[in-house]
Design a protein around this motif. Structure first.
Motif, PDB file in Angstrom:
ATOM      1  N   ALA A  50      40.526  42.771  36.580  1.00  0.00           N
ATOM      2  CA  ALA A  50      40.125  42.280  37.902  1.00  0.00           C
ATOM      3  C   ALA A  50      39.487  43.424  38.670  1.00  0.00           C
ATOM      4  N   ARG A  51      38.301  43.175  39.184  1.00  0.00           N
ATOM      5  CA  ARG A  51      37.579  44.186  39.963  1.00  0.00           C
ATOM      6  C   ARG A  51      37.356  43.654  41.370  1.00  0.00           C
ATOM      7  N   TYR A  52      37.857  44.427  42.347  1.00  0.00           N
ATOM      8  CA  TYR A  52      37.764  44.046  43.760  1.00  0.00           C
ATOM      9  C   TYR A  52      37.157  45.197  44.559  1.00  0.00           C
ATOM     10  N   VAL A  53      36.631  44.842  45.726  1.00  0.00           N
ATOM     11  CA  VAL A  53      36.013  45.816  46.622  1.00  0.00           C
ATOM     12  C   VAL A  53      36.630  45.644  48.012  1.00  0.00           C
ATOM     13  N   ILE A 117      38.627  48.648  43.289  1.00  0.00           N
ATOM     14  CA  ILE A 117      39.953  48.460  42.697  1.00  0.00           C
ATOM     15  C   ILE A 117      39.766  47.796  41.335  1.00  0.00           C
ATOM     16  N   ASN A 118      40.268  48.418  40.288  1.00  0.00           N
ATOM     17  CA  ASN A 118      40.207  47.885  38.922  1.00  0.00           C
ATOM     18  C   ASN A 118      41.625  47.756  38.384  1.00  0.00           C
ATOM     19  N   VAL A 119      41.973  46.549  37.967  1.00  0.00           N
ATOM     20  CA  VAL A 119      43.311  46.272  37.439  1.00  0.00           C
ATOM     21  C   VAL A 119      43.162  45.663  36.051  1.00  0.00           C
ATOM     22  N   VAL A 120      43.958  46.146  35.094  1.00  0.00           N
ATOM     23  CA  VAL A 120      43.963  45.622  33.727  1.00  0.00           C
ATOM     24  C   VAL A 120      45.390  45.209  33.401  1.00  0.00           C
ATOM     25  N   THR A 121      45.552  43.938  33.008  1.00  0.00           N
ATOM     26  CA  THR A 121      46.866  43.419  32.654  1.00  0.00           C
ATOM     27  C   THR A 121      46.689  42.290  31.655  1.00  0.00           C
ATOM     28  N   GLU A 122      47.797  41.763  31.162  1.00  0.00           N
ATOM     29  CA  GLU A 122      47.737  40.746  30.111  1.00  0.00           C
ATOM     30  C   GLU A 122      47.596  39.333  30.660  1.00  0.00           C
ATOM     31  N   ASN A 123      47.691  39.156  31.962  1.00  0.00           N
ATOM     32  CA  ASN A 123      47.632  37.828  32.553  1.00  0.00           C
ATOM     33  C   ASN A 123      46.496  37.747  33.557  1.00  0.00           C
ATOM     34  N   ARG A 128      44.535  39.403  39.313  1.00  0.00           N
ATOM     35  CA  ARG A 128      44.025  39.141  40.672  1.00  0.00           C
ATOM     36  C   ARG A 128      45.091  39.447  41.713  1.00  0.00           C
ATOM     37  N   THR A 129      46.320  39.050  41.448  1.00  0.00           N
ATOM     38  CA  THR A 129      47.394  39.250  42.430  1.00  0.00           C
ATOM     39  C   THR A 129      47.636  40.736  42.680  1.00  0.00           C
ATOM     40  N   ILE A 130      47.677  41.520  41.616  1.00  0.00           N
ATOM     41  CA  ILE A 130      47.943  42.950  41.772  1.00  0.00           C
ATOM     42  C   ILE A 130      46.809  43.623  42.542  1.00  0.00           C
ATOM     43  N   ALA A 131      45.571  43.258  42.250  1.00  0.00           N
ATOM     44  CA  ALA A 131      44.437  43.863  42.963  1.00  0.00           C
ATOM     45  C   ALA A 131      44.495  43.545  44.454  1.00  0.00           C
ATOM     46  N   ILE A 132      44.763  42.292  44.790  1.00  0.00           N
ATOM     47  CA  ILE A 132      44.804  41.908  46.210  1.00  0.00           C
ATOM     48  C   ILE A 132      45.990  42.550  46.912  1.00  0.00           C
ATOM     49  N   GLU A 133      47.159  42.522  46.292  1.00  0.00           N
ATOM     50  CA  GLU A 133      48.348  43.091  46.927  1.00  0.00           C
ATOM     51  C   GLU A 133      48.214  44.603  47.104  1.00  0.00           C
ATOM     52  N   GLU A 276      44.783  37.555  54.797  1.00  0.00           N
ATOM     53  CA  GLU A 276      43.807  37.984  53.801  1.00  0.00           C
ATOM     54  C   GLU A 276      43.994  37.272  52.467  1.00  0.00           C
ATOM     55  N   ARG A 277      45.201  36.903  52.124  1.00  0.00           N
ATOM     56  CA  ARG A 277      45.448  36.229  50.850  1.00  0.00           C
ATOM     57  C   ARG A 277      44.827  34.827  50.830  1.00  0.00           C
ATOM     58  N   GLU A 278      44.855  34.151  51.972  1.00  0.00           N
ATOM     59  CA  GLU A 278      44.285  32.801  52.037  1.00  0.00           C
ATOM     60  C   GLU A 278      42.813  32.817  52.432  1.00  0.00           C
ATOM     61  N   GLN A 279      42.456  33.691  53.350  1.00  0.00           N
ATOM     62  CA  GLN A 279      41.072  33.782  53.815  1.00  0.00           C
ATOM     63  C   GLN A 279      40.590  35.235  53.692  1.00  0.00           C
ATOM     64  N   PRO A 280      40.091  35.617  52.529  1.00  0.00           N
ATOM     65  CA  PRO A 280      39.679  37.014  52.341  1.00  0.00           C
ATOM     66  C   PRO A 280      38.450  37.360  53.181  1.00  0.00           C
ATOM     67  N   LEU A 281      38.603  38.397  53.994  1.00  0.00           N
ATOM     68  CA  LEU A 281      37.504  38.894  54.825  1.00  0.00           C
ATOM     69  C   LEU A 281      37.234  40.376  54.572  1.00  0.00           C
ATOM     70  N   ILE A 282      38.255  41.088  54.154  1.00  0.00           N
ATOM     71  CA  ILE A 282      38.136  42.542  53.947  1.00  0.00           C
ATOM     72  C   ILE A 282      38.069  42.891  52.474  1.00  0.00           C
ATOM     73  N   ILE A 283      38.855  42.178  51.661  1.00  0.00           N
ATOM     74  CA  ILE A 283      38.912  42.433  50.219  1.00  0.00           C
ATOM     75  C   ILE A 283      38.114  41.336  49.518  1.00  0.00           C
ATOM     76  N   SER A 284      37.112  41.753  48.759  1.00  0.00           N
ATOM     77  CA  SER A 284      36.228  40.798  48.097  1.00  0.00           C
ATOM     78  C   SER A 284      36.337  40.966  46.584  1.00  0.00           C
ATOM     79  N   GLU A 285      36.377  39.831  45.869  1.00  0.00           N
ATOM     80  CA  GLU A 285      36.465  39.844  44.408  1.00  0.00           C
ATOM     81  C   GLU A 285      35.075  40.016  43.804  1.00  0.00           C
ATOM     82  N   VAL A 286      34.977  40.907  42.841  1.00  0.00           N
ATOM     83  CA  VAL A 286      33.731  41.076  42.102  1.00  0.00           C
ATOM     84  C   VAL A 286      33.750  40.206  40.845  1.00  0.00           C
ATOM     85  N   VAL A 287      34.746  40.409  39.999  1.00  0.00           N
ATOM     86  CA  VAL A 287      34.890  39.610  38.793  1.00  0.00           C
ATOM     87  C   VAL A 287      36.297  39.791  38.250  1.00  0.00           C
ATOM     88  N   THR A 288      36.809  38.737  37.628  1.00  0.00           N
ATOM     89  CA  THR A 288      38.070  38.794  36.894  1.00  0.00           C
ATOM     90  C   THR A 288      37.796  38.182  35.525  1.00  0.00           C
TER      91      THR A 288
END
Length: 419
Positions: A50-53, A117-123, A128-133, A276-288
């Motif tokens: 998961a890659r987030y900005v 933010i780059n997160v690598v996991t098996e699920n 996505r959850t770890i990157a956002i949190e 932010e978890r429901e309405q992301p305004l600061i943290i944006s997803e690039v790709v998962t």
């Protein structure tokens, strides 16, 4: 190894003790080990990335300079690596770093105001959850620390303002309860008027006992001019200090207003993080997405194949070291003369060559000469001996051949052309 083995092999293969069937054995063992490692890598579960900005400029104060914004963004990226953030994410998700996932948080190289933010996991969902949190916790800790610094600075400014206000009150008391500037201006104007009056004092009429009126100078009113000058000298530093205090108070009020605005923005940013978890305004997803398994397969292949190959080379080396070498019979080399041997030879190195000069003759003269030569040869053969006859016969034969060659190529053609 035996000398017969090393003579037919290359230097590298001999050095590695890989001769004969040994390279095939090495390839077989390394291939089996690599296949085992490849099978183990294939059996591993798939991993997702998961890659987030994080857009830090959306939570920063509006009056920050680019250098200050760079420091703020770097602080957020470093805060994401603090144990307090890692522990908060673990409590929220129940996942442990380095065991359940790996994460990398760095300032973006393309923009000074973003964080990757780059997160690598098996699920897929856990990535996505770890990157956002992680982003939320890093922003929360940084904004709370920034908010605490702003509030502390605002409190210090308020204390400084209180001290300045107290000093202003003392200066007012020294100025007689008035604004020191106003009191000083009044004292200066009074002194100026008194000096002007003394330069041109007014005249008044006095009546003596006989009833006669005379003009006399009006006496100087109270207070005397010396007291007025002393009052001006006393109020001048009071007014100067008062003006300085007023400037300081204006600066402190401006700083306090900026801090209050920053505190308001920080509080608003903290409130926006709650949604932010429901309405992301600061943290944006690039790709998962699912990560590529090529690197893992290559690692699984090499991590078993290379040690197996090295182990086989070591086994071959130890085997050749302790194996009894076959005895090779010694053979005496033949004597060799460096200068070489020259033997007499009965044959010549090159065959003899006859060189016949080229002569151009006339056709009629050539026929007469031929007949004359034939007669001379027949008559001379009876007188000479055997060797002489054979020598003359050979010479005549070669001469006639050469002449016939000349007739055909040079003599006849030349005469025909001449005719």
């Amino acid at each position: 190894m035996a000398d017969g083995d090393t003579n037919n092999s290359g230097e590298l293969s001999s050095f590695l003790h890989l001769t004969g069937w040994r390279p095939l054995i090495l390839a077989l063992v390394a291939g089996l080990a690599g296949a085992f490692g490849l099978f183990g890598a294939l059996s591993e579960p798939a991993e997702f990335q998961a890659r987030y900005v994080i857009f830090a400029d959306r939570v920063a104060a509006d009056d920050l300079t680019p250098a200050q914004l760079d420091i703020f963004v770097e602080e957020i990226a470093q805060t994401a690596k603090f144990p307090v953030v890692i522990n908060a994410v673990e409590e929220t998700t129940g996942l442990i770093e380095e065991e359940d996932y790996t994460i990398t948080v760095n300032q973006s190289g393309s923009s000074v105001a973003t964080i990757d933010i780059n997160v690598v996991t098996e699920n897929f969902t856990d990535a996505r959850t770890i990157a956002i949190e992680t982003g939320i916790e890093a922003l929360t800790v940084t904004l709370e620390k920034t908010l605490g610094n702003l509030e502390s600075t605002a409190d210090q400014i308020r204390v400084a303002l209180q001290e300045e206000d107290a000093r202003i009150a003392e200066l007012r008391i020294e100025a007689g309860g008035l604004n020191p500037t106003v009191a000083y201006d009044v004292a200066v104007q009074t002194l100026i008027d008194r000096r002007a009056r003394n330069l041109n004092p007014p005249l008044i009429a006095e009546v003596d006992a006989d009833g006669n009126e005379t003009l006399v100078i009006e006496p100087e009113p109270e207070p005397p001019i010396a007291e007025l000058e002393a009052e001006v000298s006393r109020l001048e530093p009071v007014d100067r200090e008062y003006r300085q205090r007023v400037d300081v108070i204006d600066g402190l009020n401006g700083r306090l207003a900026d801090r209050q605005n920053a505190i308001r923005d920080a509080n608003a940013a903290l409130l926006s993080l709650e949604t932010e978890r429901e309405q992301p305004l600061i943290i944006s997803e690039v790709v998962t997405e699912e990560t590529s398994r090529i690197a893992g397969l290559l690692t699984g292949l090499l991590i078993f194949a290379v040690p197996a190959a090295l182990l086989m080379i070591l086994v071959f080396t130890i085997w050749d070291f302790f194996r009894k070498k076959p005895e090779v019979p010694l053979r005496r080399a033949e004597d060799f003369e460096p200068a070489g041997v020259l033997e007499a030879q009965g044959t010549r190195a090159l065959p003899e060559a006859n060189f016949t000069p080229l002569v151009v003759v006339d056709e009629d003269e050539e026929d007469n000469d031929d007949r004359t030569d034939v007669l001379a040869d027949s008559s001379g053969g009876d007188d000479d001996g055997g060797d002489g006859d054979r020598r003359k016969s050979d010479d005549d034969t070669s001469t006639s051949k050469n002449r016939r060659s000349k007739d055909g190529r040079w003599g006849r053609d030349a005469s025909s052309k001449a005719g």
